[in-house]
Design an enzyme around this catalytic site. Structure first.
Site, mmCIF file in Angstrom:
data_model
loop_
_atom_site.group_PDB
_atom_site.id
_atom_site.type_symbol
_atom_site.label_atom_id
_atom_site.label_comp_id
_atom_site.label_asym_id
_atom_site.label_seq_id
_atom_site.Cartn_x
_atom_site.Cartn_y
_atom_site.Cartn_z
ATOM 1 C CG ASP A 160 36.412 -38.672 67.634
ATOM 2 O OD1 ASP A 160 37.197 -39.228 66.836
ATOM 3 O OD2 ASP A 160 36.390 -37.435 67.785
ATOM 4 C CD GLU A 186 40.392 -35.545 63.949
ATOM 5 O OE1 GLU A 186 41.224 -34.648 63.736
ATOM 6 O OE2 GLU A 186 39.179 -35.401 63.685
HETATM 7 ZN ZN LIG Z 1 35.828 -34.584 61.186
HETATM 8 ZN ZN LIG Z 2 37.701 -37.032 60.524
#
Ligand SMILES: [Zn+2]
Ligand SMILES: [Zn+2]
Length: 391
Positions: free
Chosen positions: A84, A141
């Site tokens: 991401d 994440e």
């Molecule tokens: Zn980051």
């Molecule tokens: Zn990262």
């Protein structure tokens, strides 16, 4: 032997994947294009299994080694990358800069994904190991706990993963160097949302009011005593109140105020202590001021704790790739990383890969350093070939 020759040959291709992913950044769980790109490559490489839709948009590739597994040998190792991007307007001016307004790969997850794809390609081609390498590409994440979502979808059980390894690029660490330490190296991150309900009224008649702004300032001051007066000075902790919203007229004492902040800790003991003290302080300030104060304390990513034996493995492999003097100790950081969830389930280690003198992570001028690709990719490959060596 340092960087693998074959990886040096693959570098242009891995870099091209990285630039492609960089052009089309996607946020959180909405990484459909990136996940499709990853799954298509893994199928091309001839992975034994390619599974999509784990943790919503996560992708897993399974590569079985050609060597026989001995009794008692480690059988399955999981390597994890994240896919991401961030809601940041890119300011790099690169020819392959983001084509999506307001989104960019400012944390280098494009590089992480490309390097793990490079390793998957090599491992599927050579299969010079015993057991199974599981390559894991996670969504979300950046605050979405995509790692936890993949674990909730049975990542460990479905693939029999016994150890997890993760890698993140580190601006400020020279290219060709690695940094790692065992124990807690990244912080638990909790969020606090506070709603103060005082009693609004005329600015000239404060005695008829409960001033929610003043209550907010008292609360902020009192919260700042927790780290300075309740936490052992040799322990690490942060409480930052970063939002304070109240009022919209200079002559009205606002009825309500809202505070938002973040809490960072490196051990579960300090984490528990901070949560308890924050609750106490909120209750105390409410009592003293007569305001109603509502606290929502939400636990986020846990502490990332590198397991000692696997940190040794990671260090050894990194030294093999980069040379002894290029593997340094990593001081703990108060940033957070959701790979921590994986290390709660299985032993493993998280290593930092030098990104050179680049802009910092999450900065609009940041870029992953393509010169780091050969080191990161070689690390993944050597990790599998050494951890899953036939006995
Ligand atoms: Zn980051
Ligand atoms: Zn990262």
């Amino acid at each position: 032997m340092p960087v693998l020759n074959r990886v040096a040959d693959l570098q242009p291709e891995i870099m091209a994947w990285r630039h492609d992913i960089h052009r089309f950044p996607e946020l959180q769980y909405d990484v459909e294009r990136t996940a499709e790109f990853v799954a298509a490559r893994l199928r091309e490489f001839g992975c034994d299994e390619v599974v999509t839709g784990i943790g919503r948009t996560g992708v897993v590739g399974v590569i079985r080694g050609a060597k026989p597994v001995g009794n008692g040998d480690l059988k399955v190792v999981g390597l994890r990358a994240d896919m991401d991007a961030l809601p940041i307007e890119e300011e790099t001016g690169l020819p392959y800069a983001s084509t999506v307004p307001g989104k960019m790969h400012a944390c280098g997850h494009d590089g992480h994904t490309a390097m793990l794809l490079g390793a998957a390609r090599y491992l599927a081609e050579t299969r010079n190991f015993a057991g199974t390498a599981v390559v894991i590409f996670q969504p979300a994440e950046e605050g979405g706990a995509g790692a936890a979502a993949m674990l909730d979808d049975g990542l460990v059980e479905r693939f029999g993963i016994e150890q997890f390894y993760g890698m993140h690029n580190g601006p400020g660490i020279p290219v060709g160097a690695f940094a790692i330490s065992e124990g807690p190296i990244m912080a638990a991150t909790d969020s606090i949302d506070i709603r103060i309900e005082g009693l609004g009224g005329h600015a000239a008649r404060p005695h008829m009011c409960i001033d929610s702004v003043l209550v907010g300032t008292q609360l902020i001051n009192a919260l700042q005593t927790i780290v300075s007066r309740n936490v052992d000075p040799l322990e690490a902790a942060v409480i930052s109140i970063c939002e304070f919203h109240a009022g919209n007229a200079r002559n009205v004492i606002p009825h309500t105020a809202e505070l938002k902040g973040t809490v960072r800790t490196l051990t579960s003991e300090v984490r528990d202590l901070l949560e308890k003290r924050i609750r106490d302080v909120v209750a105390g300030v409410a009592q003293v001021t007569g305001a109603k104060i509502e606290l929502t304390y939400e636990r986020g990513y846990p502490v990332l704790v590198n397991h000692a034996p696997q940190s040794d493995v990671a260090r050894r492999v990194a030294r093999d790739v980069a040379g002894d003097s290029n593997v340094v100790a990593m001081p703990p950081m108060m940033g957070a990383e959701d790979f921590a969830y994986m290390l709660e389930k299985r032993p493993g280690a998280f290593i930092f890969l030098g990104n050179g003198d680049s802009a910092g992570l999450h900065h609009p001028a940041y870029n992953f350093n393509d010169d780091a690709i050969v080191f990161g990719t070689s690390y993944w490959i050597k990790l599998i070939e050494s951890q899953l060596a036939a006995s």
